[in-house]
Structures are given as structure tokens and as C-alpha cells.
Scaffold this active site. Sequence first.
Site, short mmCIF file in Angstrom:
data_model
loop_
_atom_site.label_atom_id
_atom_site.label_comp_id
_atom_site.label_asym_id
_atom_site.label_seq_id
_atom_site.Cartn_x
_atom_site.Cartn_y
_atom_site.Cartn_z
N ALA A 123 11.13 39.96 8.92
CA ALA A 123 11.81 40.46 9.78
C ALA A 123 10.31 40.57 10.75
O ALA A 123 9.45 40.60 10.01
CB ALA A 123 13.01 41.47 10.16
N LYS A 124 10.58 40.54 11.42
CA LYS A 124 9.48 41.09 12.52
C LYS A 124 9.86 41.35 13.68
O LYS A 124 11.03 41.07 14.03
CB LYS A 124 8.48 40.03 13.04
CG LYS A 124 7.31 40.22 13.29
CD LYS A 124 6.58 40.94 11.88
CE LYS A 124 5.09 41.40 11.97
NZ LYS A 124 4.26 41.82 10.95
N GLY A 125 9.10 42.72 14.59
CA GLY A 125 9.97 42.86 15.70
C GLY A 125 8.89 43.76 16.40
O GLY A 125 7.49 43.55 16.58
#
Length: 439
Positions: A123-125
Site C-alpha cells: 500500500a502507499k498513500g
Amino acid sequence: MASNQQSTAPPEEHRSVESTEPETALETARRQLDRAATHLEIDDAVLERLKHPAAVHEVAVPLERDDGSVDVFTGYRAQHDSVRGPYKGGLRYHPEVTRDECVGLSMWMTWKCAVMDLPFGGAKGGVVVDPKSLSDAETERLTRRFAQEIRDVIGPTTDIPAPDMGTGPETMAWLMDAYSMQEGETIPGVVTGKPPVVGGSHGREEAPGRSVAIVTRETCDYYGYPLEDVTVAVQGFGSVGANAARLLDDWGATVVAVSDVNGAVYDPDGIDVADIPSHDEEPEAVTAYAAAVGTDVDRLSNDELLELDVDVLVPAAVGNVITADNADAIDADVVVEGANGPTTFAADTILEERGIHVVPDILANAGGVTVSYFEWLQDINRRAWSLERVHEELETEMVDAWSAVRDEVEAKDLTWRDAAYAVALSRVAEAHEARGLWP
């Protein structure tokens, strides 16, 4: 150890396409996935699934400024794949955060967790904001509101954020507190990279740089280069670059160049990197160091640092710094990627043709997510590890992962990047085939 290999010019289309339209992290990630798949027997359906994120969450993050005005920022959380475990990946505060960047970086996190054999997905944000434009109070309010906006899609068994560009331990503490207040109990495992006093792990901040140093050491040993004879240039003196440089210096390597956003310092006899604070400790400290020592060192641009005649180059600043435009000028024997995505796909092809070994980010800087995994375990078990244990466990995990990739390099005559992706992709594909497609 410096290379005297003749340059092999790449096809002109590599340069022309990239010069006018730089590739995004998502484009690079998908190209790397397609290339890795050619070395494995993987079901086409699984491969197609892995080209797309499971979900991308876009939220509005209103912030009351210190003067009473209100600004609204855009936040993202991209969740790529969770077949091997909860989503895992950083949160960055940066003005150039985009949806596609988050998706591409989330894909890299999937491979990074898999190559380290961790029970996580990718994931990344982040939030589209310049963190330098925020006061400490505004950063806290922004973080707490962002935590509220994504609260339904994160959690200790679903998606576990961590620090990235523009964020740090304090940011993670605020996020954990905001999440915990809504849940009605303290839940330290919702994020990693926190201060140890609230459930963080010793050694987390320096872990990516430490893993870069370990991988550099192992790779130099593999090619028969005694570390005490190795010269190293490090672009970027943030947490990753500074910790890698200091550890390599302690182990006997000669760090001849380091840089910050304003430029680089170079001394062929070596730089005492212990005398230079990292960017996190003192912003633009390399610039201050250059001013203090004056004519004792040469001043270079960041671009010139990349082209130094050194044994090992560590790009540890930002992505897309080695491109088709400068890949012909890279004069290192080995490139160890400290930053995420510092080498574009086209540049990678050129470096391969020139015989320059590139050890990819998904292996080299994976110390961060590995110690995040250690932190998650400590939070679940409510039992803290000593710094010595963290270092010992990280050493074991990094050497094991490097060895698995080396075996692929030797068995299939692959580049280090292709071998790392082959290891990661085979593990993710195997998990997908074992779990099947529901319903």
C-alpha cells in the site's frame, strides 16, 4: 574496482520518449512486472490482477490554518494486493503526490514485502501538500483529520501505514492517537514508525539505510571487492543516505561524495560523514559542511555526483534521477538503490547493456518495512525488543533475502532487479493460486 567498460549506446527511442515525457512510478512498476513475468510461468489471470490496485481511496482533507482560514487538501491511500497479509506502506506529505504515484509505489511495496518474505501486501498513500508550508500545529491537525478520513480502510489487521517523505515518528504518533480515540482503546499496531515510547521499535528510523549498507557489503563481497578498497558516492543525505554512508564508513569503505538538495561535496580521499548531520537532524547540513570546510572539498551538482567514477553509487534522494538522458554517463560498477524508483525503466536497460549491476530498491531499502514488521510484532505481543536484537534480526533477514535473490541471479543468469522481482512475483503468484478467486 572502477569500471573501464565501453559504453553501449541505447536505441534512440529510449532517449527521445523519456526526455519529453518522463515515466510515472505506475508506468515503471507495470513495465517491471511485465518483464519479471517473462522469467516465470505465471497464470495470465494472476498477472492481470497484479497490474491493478485492489482499491484507491481519495479523500478531501480540510485544514484550519493558524490564521483561521481553511484550506482543503487531497489525500490518497492506494492498496495494491493483500494476498499474503495486511496492506503495508508509507504515507508521504509532498506537493507532487498523485494517484498514479501512490498506485505505483503500492505495487513496489507488494514486491518489497514478498522479496523479504514478510506477511504483508503493498500500500502507499499521502497528502498533496508541501510540509514546509505547515506549522507543527497545522501538521498535527492535518494528520488527525487525514486519519479520520481513511480510518475505515486502515487498521492493524487490514492496512498499516508508516512514515515516508515529509512524515516521521511524530506524524505516526498523531495518526495512531486519532485512530485509537475513535476505536476507544489504544491500538499501537495501526501504524509503524512511531516513537518507541508509544510502541515504536528501536532502530526503525535508521533501518532503510542500514539495509542499504548490508546489501552493499554483501554485493561487494560477491564480486570480490574488499570493502576497505571500495569508493562510494551517496546522493541524498536524509535518513537513508546518511545511515548507509555512516555504516559503510564504519565498515571501512571510503565515502567520497554526499549531497543535499543544494548540491554535493566531493573529496577523493574520503569525507568524514560522521561530522555531517543528516537532513532530518539538520536540514541542508551538507551545504553547511561545504561552507565550513571551504576549498578542502570540491562542490558538485547532484547530477555531477551521479556521474562520478566510483565503485558504488547509492541514489538515496528521490525517484527518477537515473534516466535515459544520463545513464550513459554513470561511471559506477554497482548501483544500490536507496530511494524508491531512482532508476527509470529505460535507464535500467542502458545500465544492463553497459554491464553495470543495479541492486533494486525493493531489496536494498527493505530494512524499513522489515523493522516495521518487527514493530508490528512487538505491538501485538506488547513486548519491546532491544536495539541489539533489532539489528541482529535485520541482519539475518537482509542476508537471507539477498541470498535468495543471488541464487536467482546465478540460476537464471538474471540482473539483480529481474532476480528480485522473480523471487517476489513467484511468492505472490503462488499465494494467489493457493487462495483462488472468490466468489
